[in-house]
Scaffold this motif. Structure first.
Motif, PDB file in Angstrom:
ATOM      1  N   GLN A  16       0.810  -1.218   0.000  1.00  0.00           N
ATOM      2  CA  GLN A  16       0.000   0.000   0.000  1.00  0.00           C
ATOM      3  C   GLN A  16       0.843   1.268   0.000  1.00  0.00           C
ATOM      4  N   LYS A  17       2.092   1.183   0.384  1.00  0.00           N
ATOM      5  CA  LYS A  17       2.918   2.390   0.462  1.00  0.00           C
ATOM      6  C   LYS A  17       3.650   2.710  -0.848  1.00  0.00           C
ATOM      7  N   GLY A  18       3.420   1.945  -1.882  1.00  0.00           N
ATOM      8  CA  GLY A  18       4.101   2.215  -3.151  1.00  0.00           C
ATOM      9  C   GLY A  18       3.315   1.682  -4.326  1.00  0.00           C
ATOM     10  N   ASP A  19       3.940   1.727  -5.485  1.00  0.00           N
ATOM     11  CA  ASP A  19       3.299   1.272  -6.714  1.00  0.00           C
ATOM     12  C   ASP A  19       3.623  -0.175  -7.050  1.00  0.00           C
ATOM     13  N   TYR A  20       4.112  -0.905  -6.075  1.00  0.00           N
ATOM     14  CA  TYR A  20       4.390  -2.319  -6.291  1.00  0.00           C
ATOM     15  C   TYR A  20       3.092  -3.112  -6.262  1.00  0.00           C
ATOM     16  N   PHE A  21       3.128  -4.297  -6.853  1.00  0.00           N
ATOM     17  CA  PHE A  21       1.973  -5.179  -6.785  1.00  0.00           C
ATOM     18  C   PHE A  21       2.452  -6.609  -6.575  1.00  0.00           C
ATOM     19  N   HIS A  39       6.843  -4.122 -10.308  1.00  0.00           N
ATOM     20  CA  HIS A  39       6.622  -2.682 -10.408  1.00  0.00           C
ATOM     21  C   HIS A  39       6.816  -2.310 -11.870  1.00  0.00           C
ATOM     22  N   ALA A  40       6.116  -1.307 -12.327  1.00  0.00           N
ATOM     23  CA  ALA A  40       6.225  -0.885 -13.728  1.00  0.00           C
ATOM     24  C   ALA A  40       7.663  -0.519 -14.102  1.00  0.00           C
ATOM     25  N   ASP A  41       8.426   0.024 -13.146  1.00  0.00           N
ATOM     26  CA  ASP A  41       9.804   0.442 -13.417  1.00  0.00           C
ATOM     27  C   ASP A  41      10.840  -0.557 -12.932  1.00  0.00           C
ATOM     28  N   ASP A  47      14.083  -2.586  -1.919  1.00  0.00           N
ATOM     29  CA  ASP A  47      12.659  -2.748  -1.650  1.00  0.00           C
ATOM     30  C   ASP A  47      12.342  -4.178  -1.227  1.00  0.00           C
ATOM     31  N   GLN A  83      -1.760  -7.221 -14.034  1.00  0.00           N
ATOM     32  CA  GLN A  83      -0.969  -5.989 -13.984  1.00  0.00           C
ATOM     33  C   GLN A  83       0.324  -6.136 -14.779  1.00  0.00           C
ATOM     34  N   ASN A  87       1.589  -3.577 -17.661  1.00  0.00           N
ATOM     35  CA  ASN A  87       2.915  -2.943 -17.615  1.00  0.00           C
ATOM     36  C   ASN A  87       3.720  -3.166 -18.888  1.00  0.00           C
TER      37      ASN A  87
END
Length: 157
Positions: A16-21, A39-41, A47, A83, A87
């Motif tokens: 919840q604290k980042g764009d990770y899934f 993550h998209a990047d 991490d 996701q 991506n």
């Protein structure tokens, strides 16, 4: 014995604290817990270490004798969650259909219902006014239920 749902919930708290899934939580019979995130990047080692520390804090002694492995979904590995498809829109992918046929092309889109995706492939076709067939872009639609796998196609140019 630790429950997979407990581990998944703890991972989702951190996410919840980042764009990770979350890609996958795998618990093996030999007391290993393998968690894949993406993550998209891309995913940074820092991490993964942060998530590992978070799990140790939240789950504490429940982790006990388990071996915990936190990492990123491997490049060139089949996609496991929708996701990952999103991506990779605009990138080369390889689709392996259930009939064994492979299709390579550019991932164009994922349907809103998340059950289908479209790949643009190059096919030779006869075009009016041309003596020889020419390569043209053709969109091919795939149902997730009709494929064995889809993965990012790493190409070296």
């Amino acid at each position: 014995m630790i429950d997979k749902n407990v581990v998944t919930k703890a991972v989702e708290e951190w996410l919840q604290k980042g764009d990770y899934f979350l890609v996958d939580v795998e618990m093996s019979a030999d007391d290993r817990i393998v968690i894949e995130i993406d993550h998209a990047d891309g995913v940074w080692i820092e991490d993964c270490a942060d998530l590992s520390r978070h799990l140790q804090e939240v789950l504490g002694e429940e982790l006990g004798d388990y071996e915990l492995e936190v990492g990123s979904a491997g490049i060139g590995q089949p996609f496991k969650v929708i996701q990952q498809y999103r991506n990779h829109i605009g990138k080369e992918v390889e689709v392996l259909q259930k009939n064994g046929q492979k299709v390579q092309g550019v991932l164009k889109e994922v349907s809103d219902d998340e059950a289908h995706f479209t790949v643009t492939v190059k096919e030779k076709q006869q075009v009016e006014g041309k003596k020889r067939p020419v390569l043209v872009d053709v969109d091919k639609n795939f149902a997730l239920s009709d494929i064995k796998s889809c993965k990012y196609l790493l190409t070296v140019k």
